[in-house]
Design an enzyme around this catalytic site. Sequence first.
Site, PDB file in Angstrom:
ATOM      1  N   ASN A  10       0.843  -1.406   0.167  1.00 43.07           N
ATOM      2  CA  ASN A  10       0.132  -0.086  -0.091  1.00 43.07           C
ATOM      3  C   ASN A  10       0.902   1.207  -0.203  1.00 43.07           C
ATOM      4  O   ASN A  10       1.566   1.570   1.093  1.00 43.07           O
ATOM      5  CB  ASN A  10      -0.935  -0.091   1.430  1.00 43.07           C
ATOM      6  CG  ASN A  10      -1.795   1.216   1.207  1.00 43.07           C
ATOM      7  OD1 ASN A  10      -1.239   2.195   1.019  1.00 43.07           O
ATOM      8  ND2 ASN A  10      -3.074   0.952   1.510  1.00 43.07           N
ATOM      9  N   HIS A  13       1.172   6.165   1.738  1.00 43.96           N
ATOM     10  CA  HIS A  13       1.819   7.207   2.450  1.00 43.96           C
ATOM     11  C   HIS A  13       3.177   7.686   1.652  1.00 43.96           C
ATOM     12  O   HIS A  13       3.696   8.797   2.325  1.00 43.96           O
ATOM     13  CB  HIS A  13       2.302   6.847   3.805  1.00 43.96           C
ATOM     14  CG  HIS A  13       1.094   6.406   4.876  1.00 43.96           C
ATOM     15  ND1 HIS A  13       0.236   7.466   4.970  1.00 43.96           N
ATOM     16  CD2 HIS A  13       0.436   5.336   5.330  1.00 43.96           C
ATOM     17  CE1 HIS A  13      -0.721   6.874   5.635  1.00 43.96           C
ATOM     18  NE2 HIS A  13      -0.638   5.509   5.882  1.00 43.96           N
ATOM     19  N   HIS A  46      -5.535   3.683  -1.698  1.00 40.09           N
ATOM     20  CA  HIS A  46      -6.863   3.861  -1.036  1.00 40.09           C
ATOM     21  C   HIS A  46      -7.399   5.294  -1.456  1.00 40.09           C
ATOM     22  O   HIS A  46      -6.794   6.241  -1.084  1.00 40.09           O
ATOM     23  CB  HIS A  46      -6.928   3.756   0.423  1.00 40.09           C
ATOM     24  CG  HIS A  46      -7.999   4.146   1.117  1.00 40.09           C
ATOM     25  ND1 HIS A  46      -8.492   3.911   2.638  1.00 40.09           N
ATOM     26  CD2 HIS A  46      -9.318   4.188   0.740  1.00 40.09           C
ATOM     27  CE1 HIS A  46      -9.399   4.066   2.780  1.00 40.09           C
ATOM     28  NE2 HIS A  46     -10.145   4.330   1.702  1.00 40.09           N
ATOM     29  N   ARG A  48      -9.547   7.917  -0.748  1.00 38.46           N
ATOM     30  CA  ARG A  48     -10.339   8.285   0.165  1.00 38.46           C
ATOM     31  C   ARG A  48     -11.447   9.413  -0.338  1.00 38.46           C
ATOM     32  O   ARG A  48     -10.994  10.048  -1.151  1.00 38.46           O
ATOM     33  CB  ARG A  48      -9.665   8.682   1.294  1.00 38.46           C
ATOM     34  CG  ARG A  48      -8.809   7.688   2.002  1.00 38.46           C
ATOM     35  CD  ARG A  48      -8.319   8.276   3.361  1.00 38.46           C
ATOM     36  NE  ARG A  48      -9.235   8.192   4.520  1.00 38.46           N
ATOM     37  CZ  ARG A  48      -9.218   7.433   5.312  1.00 38.46           C
ATOM     38  NH1 ARG A  48      -8.616   6.335   5.626  1.00 38.46           N
ATOM     39  NH2 ARG A  48     -10.403   7.455   6.248  1.00 38.46           N
ATOM     40  N   ARG A  52      -6.891  12.818   0.972  1.00 41.30           N
ATOM     41  CA  ARG A  52      -6.090  13.053   1.479  1.00 41.30           C
ATOM     42  C   ARG A  52      -4.539  12.609   1.293  1.00 41.30           C
ATOM     43  O   ARG A  52      -3.450  13.294   1.681  1.00 41.30           O
ATOM     44  CB  ARG A  52      -6.097  12.783   3.075  1.00 41.30           C
ATOM     45  CG  ARG A  52      -6.096  11.419   3.560  1.00 41.30           C
ATOM     46  CD  ARG A  52      -6.197  11.021   5.206  1.00 41.30           C
ATOM     47  NE  ARG A  52      -7.387  11.273   5.496  1.00 41.30           N
ATOM     48  CZ  ARG A  52      -7.829  10.646   6.723  1.00 41.30           C
ATOM     49  NH1 ARG A  52      -7.123   9.917   7.447  1.00 41.30           N
ATOM     50  NH2 ARG A  52      -9.080  10.769   7.096  1.00 41.30           N
ATOM     51  N   GLU A  73      -8.616   0.310  -2.778  1.00 40.21           N
ATOM     52  CA  GLU A  73      -9.353   0.554  -1.734  1.00 40.21           C
ATOM     53  C   GLU A  73     -10.410   1.446  -1.754  1.00 40.21           C
ATOM     54  O   GLU A  73      -9.811   2.669  -2.121  1.00 40.21           O
ATOM     55  CB  GLU A  73      -8.386   0.441  -0.253  1.00 40.21           C
ATOM     56  CG  GLU A  73      -7.648  -0.670  -0.050  1.00 40.21           C
ATOM     57  CD  GLU A  73      -6.984  -0.367   1.131  1.00 40.21           C
ATOM     58  OE1 GLU A  73      -7.050   0.631   1.787  1.00 40.21           O
ATOM     59  OE2 GLU A  73      -6.154  -1.260   1.372  1.00 40.21           O
ATOM     60  N   THR A 104      -8.202   3.369   8.740  1.00 39.51           N
ATOM     61  CA  THR A 104      -9.465   2.592   8.686  1.00 39.51           C
ATOM     62  C   THR A 104      -9.354   2.073  10.021  1.00 39.51           C
ATOM     63  O   THR A 104      -8.240   1.438  10.530  1.00 39.51           O
ATOM     64  CB  THR A 104      -9.248   1.333   7.604  1.00 39.51           C
ATOM     65  OG1 THR A 104      -8.824   2.238   6.231  1.00 39.51           O
ATOM     66  CG2 THR A 104     -10.546   0.994   7.413  1.00 39.51           C
ATOM     67  N   GLU A 154     -10.757  -9.618   3.203  1.00 44.15           N
ATOM     68  CA  GLU A 154      -9.642  -9.070   3.757  1.00 44.15           C
ATOM     69  C   GLU A 154      -9.809  -9.144   5.226  1.00 44.15           C
ATOM     70  O   GLU A 154     -10.625  -8.379   5.623  1.00 44.15           O
ATOM     71  CB  GLU A 154      -8.995  -7.732   3.202  1.00 44.15           C
ATOM     72  CG  GLU A 154      -7.779  -7.463   3.520  1.00 44.15           C
ATOM     73  CD  GLU A 154      -6.819  -6.275   3.046  1.00 44.15           C
ATOM     74  OE1 GLU A 154      -7.057  -6.081   1.825  1.00 44.15           O
ATOM     75  OE2 GLU A 154      -6.248  -5.636   3.926  1.00 44.15           O
ATOM     76  N   HIS A 194      -3.264  -4.586   7.893  1.00 43.47           N
ATOM     77  CA  HIS A 194      -3.473  -3.312   8.657  1.00 43.47           C
ATOM     78  C   HIS A 194      -2.821  -3.570   9.932  1.00 43.47           C
ATOM     79  O   HIS A 194      -2.859  -4.715  10.616  1.00 43.47           O
ATOM     80  CB  HIS A 194      -5.181  -3.168   9.081  1.00 43.47           C
ATOM     81  CG  HIS A 194      -5.283  -1.787   9.567  1.00 43.47           C
ATOM     82  ND1 HIS A 194      -5.683  -0.975   8.566  1.00 43.47           N
ATOM     83  CD2 HIS A 194      -4.956  -1.014  10.847  1.00 43.47           C
ATOM     84  CE1 HIS A 194      -5.737   0.508   9.205  1.00 43.47           C
ATOM     85  NE2 HIS A 194      -5.425   0.053  10.547  1.00 43.47           N
TER      86      HIS A 194
HETATM   87  N1  PXP Z   1      -5.682  -3.040   4.144  1.00 46.77           N
HETATM   88  C1  PXP Z   1      -6.777  -2.233   4.300  1.00 46.77           C
HETATM   89  C2  PXP Z   1      -8.066  -2.625   4.186  1.00 46.77           C
HETATM   90  C3  PXP Z   1      -6.400  -0.920   4.838  1.00 46.77           C
HETATM   91  O1  PXP Z   1      -7.540  -0.271   5.032  1.00 46.77           O
HETATM   92  C4  PXP Z   1      -5.132  -0.504   5.032  1.00 46.77           C
HETATM   93  C5  PXP Z   1      -4.598   0.891   5.556  1.00 46.77           C
HETATM   94  O2  PXP Z   1      -4.806   1.773   4.530  1.00 46.77           O
HETATM   95  C6  PXP Z   1      -4.275  -1.445   4.841  1.00 46.77           C
HETATM   96  C7  PXP Z   1      -4.534  -2.806   4.706  1.00 46.77           C
HETATM   97  C8  PXP Z   1      -2.535  -1.227   5.083  1.00 46.77           C
HETATM   98  O3  PXP Z   1      -2.517  -0.841   6.736  1.00 46.77           O
HETATM   99  P1  PXP Z   1      -1.188  -0.384   7.086  1.00 46.77           P
HETATM  100  O4  PXP Z   1      -0.826   0.790   6.454  1.00 46.77           O
HETATM  101  O5  PXP Z   1      -1.461  -0.562   8.565  1.00 46.77           O
HETATM  102  O6  PXP Z   1      -0.055  -1.618   6.676  1.00 46.77           O
END
Ligand code: PXP
Length: 244
Positions: A10, A13, A46, A48, A52, A73, A104, A154, A194
């Site tokens: 992901n 960031h 994601h 959003r 952001r 996402e 999330t 997931e 997550h």
């Molecule tokens: N899976 C989902 C569905 C999420 O919403 C997120 C956060 O955007 C992640 C995985 C990744 O989480 P993390 O950034 O804590 O690794």
Amino acid sequence: MNQYVRLGVNIDHVATLRNARGGQDPHLLQMALAVEEAGADGITIHLREDRRHIKDEDVWLLRSHLRTPMNLEMAATDEMVRIALKAMPKACCIVPEHRREVTTEGGLNVVNQLSELGMQVAKLSDAGIEVSLFIDADRDQIQAAHDIGAPVIELHTGEYANASSPQLVDTELERLEEASAFARSLGMIVNAGHGLTKFNVAPIAAIDGMNELNIGHSLIARSLMIGLPAAVREFREIMDRACQ
Ligand code: PXP
């Protein structure tokens, strides 16, 4: 054991950092291509509602240049479904979204939104997008996800990641293992994500039949120390070792 668990990275960031100064640095597409090159099996973003981190133009740019599957996402809103149907990512992961949350906060309540979610799942699935629902390790939620035709779940690993004692970690891990086994008994594909880090990811990767882990914040944070390709390879190696 010996299973291969896909690593979805992901990159939200990377966009957070870029947006801090409003320019193109770090360049999201360049970073995504480096992540792929280092061995990731897919790129997760994601989009959003408040944009952001990931912006609409990122979706289009990544969509045309990624070599691995894109996992989008998104909240189950009409606007997001419209964008997904235009972008046609390989997969969509539907997540709950609250404007003021930092990230999330938990899984979807599928049980309480059967018809609304069912409609959005059908629209995306009919277009050939693989739909996944982000849910807690809860039998009723899994059954509901299955009932509305989602082929993938997931599992939310946030409770596991935040567990404050070894006993609680074990309890959460057991919950995830049981949930995964139940979903697989219904014929569903199981992903998880997550809060996963290099310190807690191994037992999750080792859950029987785990298909894919989506990892963002801790991998991107780690890349500040050792570089992005090395951080991807590090997670890959930990996951592979856990599954031998
Ligand atoms: N899976 C989902 C569905 C999420 O919403 C997120 C956060 O955007 C992640 C995985 C990744 O989480 P993390 O950034 O804590 O690794």
